[in-house]
Design a protein around this motif. Structure first.
Motif, PDB file in Angstrom:
ATOM      1  N   TYR A 103       0.806  -1.211   0.000  1.00 23.68           N
ATOM      2  CA  TYR A 103       0.000   0.000   0.000  1.00 23.68           C
ATOM      3  C   TYR A 103       0.842   1.264   0.000  1.00 23.68           C
ATOM      4  CZ  TYR A 103      -3.731  -3.194   1.158  1.00 23.68           C
ATOM      5  OH  TYR A 103      -4.630  -4.228   1.123  1.00 23.68           O
ATOM      6  N   LEU A 104       0.443   2.200  -0.841  1.00 20.58           N
ATOM      7  CA  LEU A 104       0.922   3.575  -0.749  1.00 20.58           C
ATOM      8  C   LEU A 104       0.137   4.215   0.385  1.00 20.58           C
ATOM      9  CD1 LEU A 104       1.516   5.963  -3.723  1.00 20.58           C
ATOM     10  CD2 LEU A 104       0.170   6.731  -1.759  1.00 20.58           C
ATOM     11  N   MET A 105       0.814   4.963   1.237  1.00 15.20           N
ATOM     12  CA  MET A 105       0.180   5.515   2.435  1.00 15.20           C
ATOM     13  C   MET A 105       0.104   7.038   2.374  1.00 15.20           C
ATOM     14  SD  MET A 105      -0.528   2.797   4.108  1.00 15.20           S
ATOM     15  CE  MET A 105      -1.046   3.531   5.660  1.00 15.20           C
ATOM     16  N   GLY A 106      -0.956   7.559   2.981  1.00 12.87           N
ATOM     17  CA  GLY A 106      -1.113   8.999   3.029  1.00 12.87           C
ATOM     18  C   GLY A 106      -1.669   9.469   4.361  1.00 12.87           C
ATOM     19  N   GLU A 133      -8.161  17.209   3.059  1.00 13.07           N
ATOM     20  CA  GLU A 133      -7.062  17.482   2.155  1.00 13.07           C
ATOM     21  C   GLU A 133      -5.872  16.569   2.442  1.00 13.07           C
ATOM     22  OE1 GLU A 133      -5.207  21.309   2.560  1.00 13.07           O
ATOM     23  OE2 GLU A 133      -5.152  21.215   4.752  1.00 13.07           O
ATOM     24  N   LEU A 134      -5.154  16.236   1.369  1.00 11.25           N
ATOM     25  CA  LEU A 134      -3.960  15.418   1.524  1.00 11.25           C
ATOM     26  C   LEU A 134      -2.830  16.264   2.087  1.00 11.25           C
ATOM     27  CD1 LEU A 134      -2.513  12.697   0.945  1.00 11.25           C
ATOM     28  CD2 LEU A 134      -1.818  13.688  -1.243  1.00 11.25           C
ATOM     29  N   VAL A 135      -2.211  15.773   3.138  1.00  9.14           N
ATOM     30  CA  VAL A 135      -1.088  16.463   3.762  1.00  9.14           C
ATOM     31  C   VAL A 135       0.234  15.919   3.231  1.00  9.14           C
ATOM     32  CG1 VAL A 135       0.082  16.878   5.946  1.00  9.14           C
ATOM     33  CG2 VAL A 135      -2.415  16.956   5.836  1.00  9.14           C
ATOM     34  N   ALA A 136       0.344  14.594   3.191  1.00  8.40           N
ATOM     35  CA  ALA A 136       1.583  13.958   2.752  1.00  8.40           C
ATOM     36  C   ALA A 136       1.292  12.533   2.329  1.00  8.40           C
ATOM     37  CB  ALA A 136       2.629  13.962   3.868  1.00  8.40           C
ATOM     38  N   SER A 137       2.131  12.026   1.441  1.00 11.78           N
ATOM     39  CA  SER A 137       1.995  10.630   1.036  1.00 11.78           C
ATOM     40  C   SER A 137       3.381  10.036   0.840  1.00 11.78           C
ATOM     41  CB  SER A 137       1.165  10.497  -0.245  1.00 11.78           C
ATOM     42  OG  SER A 137       1.700  11.266  -1.299  1.00 11.78           O
ATOM     43  N   ILE A 138       3.445   8.708   0.933  1.00 14.01           N
ATOM     44  CA  ILE A 138       4.724   8.013   0.830  1.00 14.01           C
ATOM     45  C   ILE A 138       4.533   6.735   0.046  1.00 14.01           C
ATOM     46  CG2 ILE A 138       4.376   6.870   3.077  1.00 14.01           C
ATOM     47  CD1 ILE A 138       7.446   7.179   3.504  1.00 14.01           C
ATOM     48  N   GLY A 139       5.491   6.460  -0.818  1.00 16.79           N
ATOM     49  CA  GLY A 139       5.401   5.283  -1.662  1.00 16.79           C
ATOM     50  C   GLY A 139       5.642   3.987  -0.916  1.00 16.79           C
ATOM     51  N   THR A 171       8.280  10.594  -1.465  1.00 16.89           N
ATOM     52  CA  THR A 171       7.314  11.265  -0.619  1.00 16.89           C
ATOM     53  C   THR A 171       6.786  12.505  -1.331  1.00 16.89           C
ATOM     54  OG1 THR A 171       9.060  12.551   0.471  1.00 16.89           O
ATOM     55  CG2 THR A 171       8.402  10.485   1.537  1.00 16.89           C
ATOM     56  N   SER A 172       5.648  12.965  -0.883  1.00 16.13           N
ATOM     57  CA  SER A 172       5.046  14.170  -1.439  1.00 16.13           C
ATOM     58  C   SER A 172       4.342  14.911  -0.327  1.00 16.13           C
ATOM     59  CB  SER A 172       4.055  13.794  -2.545  1.00 16.13           C
ATOM     60  OG  SER A 172       3.446  14.951  -3.100  1.00 16.13           O
ATOM     61  N   ASP A 215       1.848  21.997  -0.137  1.00 17.03           N
ATOM     62  CA  ASP A 215       2.671  23.200  -0.027  1.00 17.03           C
ATOM     63  C   ASP A 215       2.610  23.794   1.370  1.00 17.03           C
ATOM     64  OD1 ASP A 215       1.917  24.428  -3.386  1.00 17.03           O
ATOM     65  OD2 ASP A 215       3.387  22.963  -2.676  1.00 17.03           O
ATOM     66  N   SER A 216       1.474  23.680   2.004  1.00 16.00           N
ATOM     67  CA  SER A 216       1.274  24.308   3.316  1.00 16.00           C
ATOM     68  C   SER A 216       2.098  23.665   4.425  1.00 16.00           C
ATOM     69  CB  SER A 216      -0.206  24.271   3.692  1.00 16.00           C
ATOM     70  OG  SER A 216      -0.679  22.940   3.712  1.00 16.00           O
ATOM     71  N   VAL A 217       2.588  22.447   4.204  1.00 15.57           N
ATOM     72  CA  VAL A 217       3.324  21.751   5.268  1.00 15.57           C
ATOM     73  C   VAL A 217       4.752  21.399   4.860  1.00 15.57           C
ATOM     74  CG1 VAL A 217       1.156  20.782   6.072  1.00 15.57           C
ATOM     75  CG2 VAL A 217       2.665  19.380   4.646  1.00 15.57           C
TER      76      VAL A 217
END
Length: 125
Positions: free
Chosen positions: A31-34, A45-51, A57-58, A61-63
Motif C-alpha cells: 500500500y501507498l500511504m497517506g 485534504e492530503l497532507v503527505a503521502s509516501i510510496g 514522498t510528497s 505546499d502548506s506543510v
C-alpha cells in the motif's frame, strides 16, 4: 487492511507532534500511504503521502519543510512528524492506504481504499 491512528493532542504554536498509524490485516508494503486532515467546515485534504518502498514522498505546499512522513515495514507503521505547528494546522488527521495509486502526490481521497479513525490535533496561538 485495518488502520489505527494515534498521537494527536494539543500543542502551542511552534511545537511538535508525531502521529503514528499502525496497519494490520494485510501486507503493509502493498500500500501507498497517506495522511489527510480535515478542519471544521473544510474539505479533507492530503497532507503527505509516501510510496511503498518509502523512497518517494510528497507534501502539500502548506506543510512542506515542516512535516515529515515516514514508514517502517518492520512495525507496519506510517508516521507523520509535525514541527513548527501553526494554528491553521488544527484538524482531525487521518491515515489512509491505497492499493490503486502507483505514485505519490495524487490528492484525491477517493483513490485511497482504507482509512483510520482520525486523531485530533489542536494548535493554540
Amino acid at each position: 487492511v485495518q488502520l489505527q491512528a494515534s498521537g494527536g493532542g494539543s500543542v502551542q504554536a511552534g511545537g511538535s507532534l508525531k502521529l503514528s498509524c499502525a496497519a494490520s490485516g494485510r501486507t503493509f508494503s502493498n500500500y501507498l500511504m497517506g495522511w489527510f486532515r480535515q478542519a471544521p467546515g473544510k474539505e479533507r485534504e492530503l497532507v503527505a503521502s509516501i510510496g511503498r518502498s518509502a523512497s518517494l514522498t510528497s507534501y502539500a505546499d502548506s506543510v512542506r519543510g515542516r512535516f515529515t512522513i515516514s514508514r517502517t515495514s518492520a512495525l507496519n507503521t506510517v508516521y507523520l512528524l509535525m514541527n513548527s505547528l501553526k494554528p491553521e494546522d488544527t484538524a482531525v488527521y487521518y491515515c489512509a492506504a491505497s492499493s490503486q495509486l502507483r505514485f505519490v502526490g495524487a490528492t484525491s481521497a477517493g483513490a485511497y481504499d482504507y482509512w483510520g479513525q482520525g486523531t485530533l490535533v489542536t494548535v493554540s496561538s
